[in-house]
Design an enzyme around this catalytic site. Sequence first.
Site, PDB file in Angstrom:
ATOM      1  N   GLU A 102      40.183  31.510  53.790  1.00 22.78           N
ATOM      2  CA  GLU A 102      41.177  30.514  54.224  1.00 22.78           C
ATOM      3  C   GLU A 102      41.626  30.841  55.653  1.00 22.78           C
ATOM      4  O   GLU A 102      41.645  29.965  56.534  1.00 22.78           O
ATOM      5  CB  GLU A 102      42.419  30.544  53.317  1.00 22.78           C
ATOM      6  CG  GLU A 102      42.194  30.174  51.867  1.00 22.78           C
ATOM      7  CD  GLU A 102      42.185  28.676  51.618  1.00 22.78           C
ATOM      8  OE1 GLU A 102      42.056  27.908  52.586  1.00 22.78           O
ATOM      9  OE2 GLU A 102      42.272  28.286  50.436  1.00 22.78           O
ATOM     10  N   GLU A 122      37.992  32.247  43.839  1.00 25.47           N
ATOM     11  CA  GLU A 122      39.197  31.969  43.031  1.00 25.47           C
ATOM     12  C   GLU A 122      38.849  31.465  41.641  1.00 25.47           C
ATOM     13  O   GLU A 122      39.529  31.758  40.662  1.00 25.47           O
ATOM     14  CB  GLU A 122      40.076  30.931  43.736  1.00 25.47           C
ATOM     15  CG  GLU A 122      40.839  31.461  44.945  1.00 25.47           C
ATOM     16  CD  GLU A 122      40.039  31.408  46.244  1.00 25.47           C
ATOM     17  OE1 GLU A 122      38.796  31.291  46.188  1.00 25.47           O
ATOM     18  OE2 GLU A 122      40.670  31.484  47.316  1.00 25.47           O
TER      19      GLU A 122
HETATM   20  C1  3H9 Z   1      42.957  34.102  46.517  1.00 25.22           C
HETATM   21  O1  3H9 Z   1      42.599  34.555  47.549  1.00 25.22           O
HETATM   22  C2  3H9 Z   1      43.859  32.911  46.388  1.00 25.22           C
HETATM   23  C3  3H9 Z   1      44.009  32.118  47.670  1.00 25.22           C
HETATM   24  O2  3H9 Z   1      42.935  31.212  47.829  1.00 25.22           O
HETATM   25  C4  3H9 Z   1      45.192  31.223  47.617  1.00 25.22           C
HETATM   26  C5  3H9 Z   1      46.538  31.781  47.691  1.00 25.22           C
HETATM   27  C6  3H9 Z   1      47.579  30.750  47.949  1.00 25.22           C
HETATM   28  N1  3H9 Z   1      43.941  41.819  45.144  1.00 25.22           N
HETATM   29  O3  3H9 Z   1      36.257  45.611  43.055  1.00 25.22           O
HETATM   30  P1  3H9 Z   1      36.516  46.950  43.604  1.00 25.22           P
HETATM   31  C7  3H9 Z   1      41.372  46.121  44.096  1.00 25.22           C
HETATM   32  S1  3H9 Z   1      42.510  34.790  45.042  1.00 25.22           S
HETATM   33  C8  3H9 Z   1      44.390  42.996  44.681  1.00 25.22           C
HETATM   34  O4  3H9 Z   1      36.343  48.115  42.718  1.00 25.22           O
HETATM   35  P2  3H9 Z   1      34.245  46.742  45.334  1.00 25.22           P
HETATM   36  C9  3H9 Z   1      40.671  46.410  42.778  1.00 25.22           C
HETATM   37  O5  3H9 Z   1      41.485  46.119  41.683  1.00 25.22           O
HETATM   38  C10 3H9 Z   1      41.593  36.240  45.474  1.00 25.22           C
HETATM   39  N2  3H9 Z   1      43.590  44.046  44.431  1.00 25.22           N
HETATM   40  O6  3H9 Z   1      35.711  47.217  44.954  1.00 25.22           O
HETATM   41  C11 3H9 Z   1      40.383  47.881  42.924  1.00 25.22           C
HETATM   42  O7  3H9 Z   1      41.581  48.578  42.645  1.00 25.22           O
HETATM   43  P3  3H9 Z   1      41.565  49.973  41.899  1.00 25.22           P
HETATM   44  C12 3H9 Z   1      40.228  35.909  45.890  1.00 25.22           C
HETATM   45  C13 3H9 Z   1      42.282  43.893  44.665  1.00 25.22           C
HETATM   46  O8  3H9 Z   1      33.964  47.368  46.650  1.00 25.22           O
HETATM   47  C14 3H9 Z   1      40.089  48.044  44.415  1.00 25.22           C
HETATM   48  O9  3H9 Z   1      40.693  46.917  45.046  1.00 25.22           O
HETATM   49  N3  3H9 Z   1      39.480  37.148  46.099  1.00 25.22           N
HETATM   50  C15 3H9 Z   1      41.759  42.687  45.132  1.00 25.22           C
HETATM   51  O10 3H9 Z   1      33.314  46.960  44.207  1.00 25.22           O
HETATM   52  C16 3H9 Z   1      38.623  48.057  44.757  1.00 25.22           C
HETATM   53  O11 3H9 Z   1      38.013  46.907  44.166  1.00 25.22           O
HETATM   54  C17 3H9 Z   1      38.801  37.725  45.112  1.00 25.22           C
HETATM   55  O12 3H9 Z   1      38.749  37.250  44.000  1.00 25.22           O
HETATM   56  C18 3H9 Z   1      42.646  41.618  45.389  1.00 25.22           C
HETATM   57  N4  3H9 Z   1      42.228  40.446  45.874  1.00 25.22           N
HETATM   58  O13 3H9 Z   1      34.331  45.160  45.511  1.00 25.22           O
HETATM   59  C19 3H9 Z   1      38.088  38.998  45.449  1.00 25.22           C
HETATM   60  N5  3H9 Z   1      40.419  42.824  45.248  1.00 25.22           N
HETATM   61  O14 3H9 Z   1      40.812  50.900  42.791  1.00 25.22           O
HETATM   62  C20 3H9 Z   1      38.329  40.025  44.400  1.00 25.22           C
HETATM   63  C21 3H9 Z   1      40.131  44.075  44.876  1.00 25.22           C
HETATM   64  O15 3H9 Z   1      43.003  50.310  41.695  1.00 25.22           O
HETATM   65  N6  3H9 Z   1      37.730  41.315  44.742  1.00 25.22           N
HETATM   66  N7  3H9 Z   1      41.251  44.724  44.508  1.00 25.22           N
HETATM   67  O16 3H9 Z   1      40.839  49.721  40.607  1.00 25.22           O
HETATM   68  C22 3H9 Z   1      36.416  41.560  44.621  1.00 25.22           C
HETATM   69  O17 3H9 Z   1      35.623  40.714  44.270  1.00 25.22           O
HETATM   70  C23 3H9 Z   1      35.945  42.946  44.913  1.00 25.22           C
HETATM   71  O18 3H9 Z   1      37.056  43.806  44.825  1.00 25.22           O
HETATM   72  C24 3H9 Z   1      35.309  43.108  46.316  1.00 25.22           C
HETATM   73  C25 3H9 Z   1      35.065  44.626  46.562  1.00 25.22           C
HETATM   74  C26 3H9 Z   1      33.970  42.372  46.335  1.00 25.22           C
HETATM   75  C27 3H9 Z   1      36.196  42.608  47.394  1.00 25.22           C
END
Ligand code: 3H9
Length: 718
Positions: A102, A122
């Site tokens: 975004e 999302e």
């Molecule tokens: C959004 O953006 C809504 C908006 O459009 C609108 C708003 C108005 N938040 O997965 P990993 C933590 S919705 C908080 O093992 P990787 C995760 O829990 C969001 N925490 O690493 C973990 O914590 P812990 C859209 C997050 O390298 C640590 O980071 N975005 C978030 O294998 C490491 O994560 C997504 O859906 C977050 N957004 O993969 C992306 N993301 O160490 C979601 C991660 O305590 N994230 N954490 O267990 C992912 O897909 C993967 O984390 C990513 C990295 C590919 C980024």
Amino acid sequence: MVDYSVNGSVAVLMVNNPPVNALGHAVRVGLKTGIERGAKDSRVRSIIIIGKGQTFPAGADIREFGKPSKEPWLTAVGNLIKTCSKPVVAAIHGTCLGGGLEIALFSHYRIAVSSARVGFPEVTLGLLPGAGGSQRLSRLTGLPVAMEMISSGRHVPARKAKEYGIIDEIVSGDLLKTALKFAQEVQSRPFKDRCLRYKVVPNADRVEEYASAALTQVKKKYKGFEAPVACVQAVRSSAELSYEEGMKRERDLFLQLGQSGQAKAQQYAFFAERAVTKWQMPGGSYKTAKPLPVRSTAVIGAGTMGSGIAVCLLSAGLPVYLLEQNEKFLQSGVKLIESIMAGSVKLGKVSMETAKRAATLLKPTLSYDDIKDVDLVIEAVFENLDIKKEVFSKLDKICKPSAILCTNTSTIDINRISSATSRPEKVVGTHFFAPAYHMKLLENIYGTKTSPEAVATVMKLGKTINKVPVLVKSCHGFLANRMNAPFSSEAIFLVEEGASPQEVDQVNEDFGMPMGPFKVRDLSGIDISWRINREVAKVLGTSITKETRFLGGNRYCGLNDDFYDKGRYGRKTGKGWYLYEKVGGKTAVADPEAEEIINSYRQSRGIVKRKITPQEIFERQFYSAINEGFRILEEGICNMPEEIDISWIYGFSYPKYRGGPMFYASQIGLQRVYDRICHYHETCPYSIHWVPNRLLKKLAENNVPFTQWANHVSKSKM
Ligand code: 3H9
């Protein structure tokens, strides 16, 4: 959280919120003040937004969802960027996802390194892009791409994103340096027309056609999920409404989804998947134990499971010795591997390059001598303790001392298998789910003597081969199959009492299971469950006859045996609980002959058929499994309810939008679940699995919230 610095005439806003630079409140504040400061700073003529560490912001901070939202909202930050008097450049590396994309789309320019990925994931959290992404992406990419990207949540590699028009330039070398150069170059260019808000959606007049194709696709591909449908509707409105109205429509849909149970469950599943990586066992944990390197592997047994496991290892680039006892079995395994690989290439799941490399990594052999130097062996022979012990005794003699010896058993206690070796600390269970190359769950099992190092090795291996590994303590059936036992037995008892297999399957499928239990039995083979029942009887020192009504003190239903006796093994014989269009067919239809078998079974045992409601079908299957889940927790077979839920999601395709059986129980209310279990314990007294669990009772009586369950588990274990 956002560092502001000026380099020449360029302001750099460096987001610094490890690990993924999520756009939590402090980051939003930092970006807002950074943009305002850059706009006022007389030295500055353009602004860069960039992420520190491994990535550009990977989205909103999911941990903030469900809490009162604090200003500034992401859209307000974006609007500041969009209307900034100086051009803003998003410099992207790592994963630019969700709110991160975004921010990038609000910026006037987007440059990225070639390894970067962008996307709106999302939908996988039960949501849609909530800051206008659905309105602005379609203006860049056109409707079909925007509909597909947003409803799938797919991460798009930078080069593809450039083709779509999302990225302006792919850059190489140091990203910040390149971005500074780029930001200087654009200073002299007019940039107001770079604002996506003013662009028109290409081919907007074809929106009906695109939307109906996309809806057909998502309803089929994501059956039961609400968010993908809403994603298509949101993108659709970008073509049908003005930008402002479209933004409002997106917001309404976002709020609707946010309040739905599905979003809550999917967000829970997101964190649960990460929680299970933080494994613990007596004497070690993910923090203390170091995995051993795995550079070479062997699979013992080239049957369906062995070949499927070999495909997983080969696809991850690991060399595999495939060992069989004779040439015929070996060749049929090799053929199976080749055909799985060819099928995966055809479906686009594996690249041609990977398939070709896999062919060179596969080493079929009949000799144990060949595997003496491998780092890790996975045994996948027939599920029989004596045969497995024989294999492990051979492995113990031949394999190098550091080799990890894994067994793909689905039920047998690891301690009984490891006792055949002189190195039980190196023996660990790696239970794959059929088809092994497709199902994501890897149930890793430790025995009393398994070392944390061996566990760390197979937990890491799971990630390497793209599985979701869950660690459990050894017991009969482990976690997944132990919970599945009452679930599956109740299905057959329900038919014994009066339901039809179709009614039972329908209730399961309406709930969101991809297949009802009778279709699953037909797929896995009625002969297999027949054989497993005999193995169980053997272990119990008894045998199964037509008169058997109890096995090991538990209720037993012989219906499966009657189907077996008639040669109805399921899909493989063209008929089982259902009739199929051909041998190996997939289309299940009700079969009067099957009904006849069921009726005569009931008559011969004096059972009077009764009408069974869908609610009873549901409760008896799912609540009996939940009761067993609490028993598993209480016994310390696993450490947290997340391990159970993730096992069901990835082992049995339990609908993610319901979070998993334990999370679902928390949503229904434990007291209600407990009361119903007590009810069935009274009405079905001959099944041990209905004895109400004490931990469940305690949690229900004290109204303990889901997040506290694990604490009570450890207390009850002490
Ligand atoms: C959004 O953006 C809504 C908006 O459009 C609108 C708003 C108005 N938040 O997965 P990993 C933590 S919705 C908080 O093992 P990787 C995760 O829990 C969001 N925490 O690493 C973990 O914590 P812990 C859209 C997050 O390298 C640590 O980071 N975005 C978030 O294998 C490491 O994560 C997504 O859906 C977050 N957004 O993969 C992306 N993301 O160490 C979601 C991660 O305590 N994230 N954490 O267990 C992912 O897909 C993967 O984390 C990513 C990295 C590919 C980024």
